[in-house]
Design an enzyme around this catalytic site. Structure first.
Site, PDB file in Angstrom:
ATOM      1  N   ARG A   1       0.832  -1.215   0.000  1.00 46.04           N
ATOM      2  CA  ARG A   1       0.000   0.000   0.000  1.00 46.04           C
ATOM      3  C   ARG A   1       0.855   1.249   0.000  1.00 46.04           C
ATOM      4  O   ARG A   1       0.439   2.316   0.419  1.00 46.04           O
ATOM      5  CB  ARG A   1      -0.896  -0.012   1.243  1.00 46.04           C
ATOM      6  CG  ARG A   1      -1.856  -1.181   1.225  1.00 46.04           C
ATOM      7  CD  ARG A   1      -2.117  -1.669   2.616  1.00 46.04           C
ATOM      8  NE  ARG A   1      -3.363  -1.150   3.146  1.00 46.04           N
ATOM      9  CZ  ARG A   1      -3.649  -1.109   4.435  1.00 46.04           C
ATOM     10  NH1 ARG A   1      -2.767  -1.529   5.318  1.00 46.04           N
ATOM     11  NH2 ARG A   1      -4.790  -0.645   4.845  1.00 46.04           N
ATOM     12  N   VAL A   2       2.087   1.066  -0.493  1.00 45.57           N
ATOM     13  CA  VAL A   2       3.052   2.164  -0.420  1.00 45.57           C
ATOM     14  C   VAL A   2       2.885   3.132  -1.580  1.00 45.57           C
ATOM     15  O   VAL A   2       2.462   2.746  -2.663  1.00 45.57           O
ATOM     16  CB  VAL A   2       4.485   1.604  -0.421  1.00 45.57           C
ATOM     17  CG1 VAL A   2       4.783   0.948   0.899  1.00 45.57           C
ATOM     18  CG2 VAL A   2       4.677   0.610  -1.564  1.00 45.57           C
TER      19      VAL A   2
ATOM     20  N   LYS B   1      -7.620  -3.652  -0.175  1.00 44.22           N
ATOM     21  CA  LYS B   1      -6.706  -2.995  -1.125  1.00 44.22           C
ATOM     22  C   LYS B   1      -7.482  -2.323  -2.263  1.00 44.22           C
ATOM     23  O   LYS B   1      -7.228  -1.166  -2.621  1.00 44.22           O
ATOM     24  CB  LYS B   1      -5.744  -4.048  -1.691  1.00 44.22           C
ATOM     25  CG  LYS B   1      -4.934  -3.597  -2.868  1.00 44.22           C
ATOM     26  CD  LYS B   1      -3.902  -2.584  -2.468  1.00 44.22           C
ATOM     27  CE  LYS B   1      -3.303  -1.921  -3.680  1.00 44.22           C
ATOM     28  NZ  LYS B   1      -2.100  -1.205  -3.405  1.00 44.22           N
TER      29      LYS B   1
ATOM     30  N   CYS C   1      -1.923   1.495 -10.646  1.00 45.06           N
ATOM     31  CA  CYS C   1      -2.765   1.101  -9.505  1.00 45.06           C
ATOM     32  C   CYS C   1      -4.149   1.714  -9.617  1.00 45.06           C
ATOM     33  O   CYS C   1      -5.131   1.041  -9.880  1.00 45.06           O
ATOM     34  CB  CYS C   1      -2.129   1.557  -8.202  1.00 45.06           C
ATOM     35  SG  CYS C   1      -0.415   1.074  -8.061  1.00 45.06           S
TER      36      CYS C   1
ATOM     37  N   ARG D   1       3.743   4.470 -16.801  1.00 49.17           N
ATOM     38  CA  ARG D   1       2.634   3.556 -17.098  1.00 49.17           C
ATOM     39  C   ARG D   1       1.274   4.238 -16.947  1.00 49.17           C
ATOM     40  O   ARG D   1       1.028   4.911 -15.967  1.00 49.17           O
ATOM     41  CB  ARG D   1       2.704   2.332 -16.171  1.00 49.17           C
ATOM     42  CG  ARG D   1       3.809   1.371 -16.580  1.00 49.17           C
ATOM     43  CD  ARG D   1       3.914   0.223 -15.629  1.00 49.17           C
ATOM     44  NE  ARG D   1       4.413   0.622 -14.320  1.00 49.17           N
ATOM     45  CZ  ARG D   1       4.544  -0.197 -13.297  1.00 49.17           C
ATOM     46  NH1 ARG D   1       4.207  -1.459 -13.422  1.00 49.17           N
ATOM     47  NH2 ARG D   1       5.018   0.238 -12.144  1.00 49.17           N
TER      48      ARG D   1
HETATM   49  N1  SAJ Z   1      -3.927  12.286  -8.740  1.00 45.34           N
HETATM   50  C1  SAJ Z   1      -4.757  13.336  -9.056  1.00 45.34           C
HETATM   51  N2  SAJ Z   1      -5.231  14.128  -8.043  1.00 45.34           N
HETATM   52  C2  SAJ Z   1      -4.893  13.887  -6.747  1.00 45.34           C
HETATM   53  C3  SAJ Z   1      -4.057  12.796  -6.423  1.00 45.34           C
HETATM   54  C4  SAJ Z   1      -3.592  12.010  -7.460  1.00 45.34           C
HETATM   55  O1  SAJ Z   1      -5.091  13.574 -10.236  1.00 45.34           O
HETATM   56  O2  SAJ Z   1      -5.340  14.654  -5.884  1.00 45.34           O
HETATM   57  C5  SAJ Z   1      -3.429  11.422  -9.823  1.00 45.34           C
HETATM   58  C6  SAJ Z   1      -1.897  11.346  -9.889  1.00 45.34           C
HETATM   59  O3  SAJ Z   1      -1.361  12.423 -10.594  1.00 45.34           O
HETATM   60  C7  SAJ Z   1      -1.717  10.015 -10.570  1.00 45.34           C
HETATM   61  C8  SAJ Z   1      -2.869   9.174 -10.031  1.00 45.34           C
HETATM   62  O4  SAJ Z   1      -3.821  10.091  -9.538  1.00 45.34           O
HETATM   63  O5  SAJ Z   1      -1.862  10.141 -11.974  1.00 45.34           O
HETATM   64  C9  SAJ Z   1      -2.499   8.219  -8.919  1.00 45.34           C
HETATM   65  O6  SAJ Z   1      -1.581   8.829  -8.021  1.00 45.34           O
HETATM   66  P1  SAJ Z   1      -1.648   8.626  -6.432  1.00 45.34           P
HETATM   67  O7  SAJ Z   1      -0.550   9.395  -5.845  1.00 45.34           O
HETATM   68  O8  SAJ Z   1      -3.019   8.918  -5.969  1.00 45.34           O
HETATM   69  O9  SAJ Z   1      -1.485   7.084  -6.231  1.00 45.34           O
HETATM   70  P2  SAJ Z   1      -0.439   5.963  -6.729  1.00 45.34           P
HETATM   71  O10 SAJ Z   1      -1.082   5.244  -7.879  1.00 45.34           O
HETATM   72  O11 SAJ Z   1       0.912   6.488  -6.943  1.00 45.34           O
HETATM   73  O12 SAJ Z   1      -0.428   5.032  -5.436  1.00 45.34           O
HETATM   74  C10 SAJ Z   1      -1.644   4.504  -4.968  1.00 45.34           C
HETATM   75  C11 SAJ Z   1      -1.717   4.707  -3.453  1.00 45.34           C
HETATM   76  N3  SAJ Z   1      -3.063   4.419  -2.983  1.00 45.34           N
HETATM   77  C12 SAJ Z   1      -3.760   5.309  -2.229  1.00 45.34           C
HETATM   78  O13 SAJ Z   1      -3.330   6.390  -1.922  1.00 45.34           O
HETATM   79  C13 SAJ Z   1      -5.106   4.866  -1.762  1.00 45.34           C
HETATM   80  C14 SAJ Z   1      -0.715   3.811  -2.761  1.00 45.34           C
HETATM   81  O14 SAJ Z   1      -0.855   3.867  -1.359  1.00 45.34           O
HETATM   82  C15 SAJ Z   1      -0.889   2.364  -3.246  1.00 45.34           C
HETATM   83  O15 SAJ Z   1       0.054   1.500  -2.654  1.00 45.34           O
HETATM   84  C16 SAJ Z   1      -0.683   2.340  -4.728  1.00 45.34           C
HETATM   85  O16 SAJ Z   1      -1.704   3.145  -5.313  1.00 45.34           O
HETATM   86  C17 SAJ Z   1      -0.757   0.930  -5.235  1.00 45.34           C
HETATM   87  O17 SAJ Z   1       0.301   0.373  -5.549  1.00 45.34           O
HETATM   88  O18 SAJ Z   1      -1.832   0.357  -5.279  1.00 45.34           O
END
Ligand code: SAJ
Length: 442
Positions: free
Chosen positions: A163-164, A215, A269, A333
């Protein structure tokens, strides 16, 4: 249970940090990857991905003799599966006229199959890959049963999602709470014993399907919340309101925490996992489905903002700043930035992209710049697609000296309007209804 030797299958963004953290805590780790280039790179002491702190951790692990990479598993006390679970390219499911993406579980299947010859009584197998509900019970357990051993009786089997947050993986691996779902309570306990080697956060034991669902719920929750922020950006644009200002005011309410709009949702993710719920139960997931549609449609909205700024796109030279799926990572990705570039090119724009975290990226049809200067020099417009720290720090006055462009579009709220306008740039921002009044097209 005690774990001296473990085998981590899949040496990507999760498997490699996990393997090196175990190795740093004195466990003897065999890292396994199907890609021979990855194995060779790691055994040479180099690294194929960027994650802050990972290179140093791996170097220490290799020096201690606790980490080695190989193409095949070997006997071990525990096996961890951390392979990708993307969706299938070009294949869709259908429900009531709506199409949805479907999971590609081939990597999990072959990782489980690769363990079978080495599985022994008393071992622990943990699936970490984000997976559709019931994968541990219905896909992994039957494959492992080919060894003649039964999950929960002869060996332990558990699901424990990573969940990192990319960019903070090394710290969050240790500090975050961890959920471990066993096919039996004893399997959950065995998983707990294993991760206690380094996890400082709370470890919660439950059953495997609950852990899978936890998850998916976390990432789906985030996707739906980003979708509403993106929808707000379109509404604000319609009503001549600056969505960023509106969100910051709304978020002063003690029970409101609106996320940030942007050019879309990417990564392997959040843009993928909600589909696992939709595929598993399309009749129960209209909200999740539509949130995905909103976020997948957001690159089109970003292009609409660019079109408004630039007018007819044919022949216009655009410097695209950032291709990663989010700030300060090198992961491209499912990146919405890449999608925006492709859409702009389809409209005839000549886009040159600069990605400081992956300058040598090779994407079909995308022209990569060799430096920021190369990207912006002859451009008609600058397009900020990723809020990388180093882009935020750019000096408008210095940039003005390096480019002919006098127009910019900020899709991520990375730049201050006043500073760039003072340096002579016409400033457009996604979700900023105030950009509407500026018309440059003759
Ligand atoms: N994003 C937005 N607006 C926001 C936040 C993010 O448009 O306010 C976009 C980001 O730019 C990106 C996408 O969403 O394109 C995802 O980014 P993220 O930072 O929200 O998440 P990930 O995919 O890098 O990591 C997530 C995390 N999950 C949650 O926060 C619930 C991480 O804890 C998980 O371990 C990871 O998915 C995973 O591997 O599943």
């Amino acid at each position: 249970m005690e774990f001296r030797n473990i085998c981590v299958i899949g040496l990507g963004y999760i498997g490699l940090p996990t393997a090196s953290t175990f190795a740093a805590h004195g466990v003897n780790v065999l890292g396994v990857d199907a890609n021979p280039r990855v194995v060779e790179t790691l055994n040479r002491g180099e690294i194929h991905i960027y994650e802050p702190g990972l290179y140093d951790a791996l170097k220490k692990a290799a020096q201690s003799g606790n980490f080695k990479a190989a193409s095949q598993p070997a006997e071990a006390d525990a096996f961890l599966i951390a392979v990708p679970t993307p969706f299938q390219e070009g294949r869709f499911g259908e429900y009531n006229g709506l199409t949805y993406k479907v999971a590609d579980m081939r990597a999990v299947t072959s990782a489980a199959e690769s363990i079978v010859p080495f599985l022994r009584k008393g071992n622990l197998v943990v699936l970490e890959s984000t997976s559709p509900p019931r994968t541990t019970m219905d896909l992994v357990a039957p494959i492992l049963a080919r060894s003649g051993l039964e999950a929960g009786r002869d060996f332990h089997l558990a699901y424990s999602p990573e969940r990192v947050l990319p960019g903070q993986i090394m710290r969050e691996l240790i500090e975050n709470a961890r959920v471990i779902g066993g096919v039996t309570p004893a399997s959950a306990q065995a998983g707990c014993d294993l991760y206690s080697v380094f996890v400082k956060g709370k470890i919660i034991q439950t059953d495997a399907t609950t852990a899978e669902m936890v998850k998916l719920m976390e990432n789906t929750y985030r996707d739906v919340n980003i979708a509403i922020a993106n929808e707000f950006s379109r509404l604000a644009d319609q009503f001549g309101v600056d969505v960023w200002e509106a969100i910051s005011i709304a978020n002063l309410h003690p029970r409101v925490k609106i996320l940030n709009p942007g050019p879309g949702v990417g990564g392997h993710c959040i843009s993928v996992d909600p589909w696992f719920f939709v595929e598993a139960a399309p009749q129960l997931t209209p909200l999740i489905y539509h949130a995905r549609q909103v976020n997948d449609g957001q690159p089109h909205f970003a292009v609409e903002v660019v079109r408004r700024a630039l007018g007819a796109m044919a022949g216009k030279k655009i410097a695209a700043l950032g291709l990663a799926y989010k700030p300060d990572v090198d992961d491209l990705r499912e990146s919405p930035a890449v999608e925006v570039v492709r859409l702009l090119q389809a409209e005839g724009a000549q886009v040159k992209a600069w990605e400081p975290f992956k300058p040598d990226a090779s994407l079909p049809g995308v022209c990569m710049a060799s430096s920021l200067e190369d990207a912006i020099a002859g451009a008609d417009a600058l397009l900020l697609l990723v809020n990388h720290s180093e882009f935020r720090k750019l000096s408008p006055a210095e940039i003005a000296l390096k480019t002919e462009a006098r127009l910019l579009v900020d899709t991520v709220n990375g730049w201050e309007r006043g500073q760039w306008e003072n340096a002579g740039f016409a400033f457009f921002r996604l979700g900023d209804g105030k950009s509407k009044s500026v018309t440059l097209e003759s």
